[in-house]
Write an enzyme that holds these catalytic residues in place. Sequence first.
Site, PDB file in Angstrom:
ATOM      1  N   LYS A 159      45.715  39.919  36.978  1.00  0.00           N
ATOM      2  CA  LYS A 159      45.717  40.270  35.551  1.00  0.00           C
ATOM      3  C   LYS A 159      44.364  40.821  35.099  1.00  0.00           C
ATOM      4  CE  LYS A 159      45.316  35.413  34.114  1.00  0.00           C
ATOM      5  NZ  LYS A 159      45.174  34.848  35.445  1.00  0.00           N
ATOM      6  N   ARG A 203      40.702  40.182  35.770  1.00  0.00           N
ATOM      7  CA  ARG A 203      40.463  40.773  37.088  1.00  0.00           C
ATOM      8  C   ARG A 203      40.508  39.690  38.175  1.00  0.00           C
ATOM      9  NH1 ARG A 203      39.861  45.689  37.668  1.00  0.00           N
ATOM     10  NH2 ARG A 203      39.073  45.422  39.780  1.00  0.00           N
ATOM     11  N   HIS A 204      41.565  38.900  38.108  1.00  0.00           N
ATOM     12  CA  HIS A 204      41.781  37.914  39.158  1.00  0.00           C
ATOM     13  C   HIS A 204      43.243  37.464  39.117  1.00  0.00           C
ATOM     14  CE1 HIS A 204      41.615  35.091  35.821  1.00  0.00           C
ATOM     15  NE2 HIS A 204      40.353  35.419  35.554  1.00  0.00           N
ATOM     16  N   ALA A 205      43.636  36.740  40.151  1.00  0.00           N
ATOM     17  CA  ALA A 205      44.973  36.128  40.190  1.00  0.00           C
ATOM     18  C   ALA A 205      44.790  34.661  40.521  1.00  0.00           C
ATOM     19  CB  ALA A 205      45.826  36.806  41.262  1.00  0.00           C
TER      20      ALA A 205
END
Length: 135
Positions: A95, A48-50
């Site tokens: 992602k 839950r981050h890029a």
Amino acid sequence: MYKLIDLPKIPRSGVGDLTFIEGQNHIPFEIKRVYYIYNTRDGEQRGRHAYKTIQSLIVALSGKFDITLDDGRDRVKISLSSPDCGLYVPAMTWKELDNFSAGAVCLVLVSDLYREDDYIRDYGVFISEARLLRR
Ligand code: TYD
């Protein structure tokens, strides 16, 4: 663009298989850091981050899990379950990892050292930054 990369596999009957990964050879970056995710609990979601600039290669060393990739325009869900297949994830890709099987080990090879300022952890911020990049 993300891509699935077939990694070299040296099969040796009776003793097991061997896979290796060389930076700038099998993957388009030098490996500066390695981390792995394990002991995941049922129903847990990771990621839950890029990363703003960091590239990575994700490999299911053991077991299986799903990865959802989002470049700000398209979203795709990929299942990884083979230690001789890596998922290349370019920078500026959101992602999410989930559906970890019991005992799954997720190996991540990364192009830079850990820097929290390279993370985008808010999906709304990610979408607006991805849109700006496309202009
Ligand atoms: P994070 O990248 O958010 O994990 P995941 O994507 O698996 O959910 O990292 C979780 C925590 O671990 C966060 O506090 C930062 C820390 N961390 C490091 O210190 N070094 C690293 O190389 C990584 C990947 C995380």
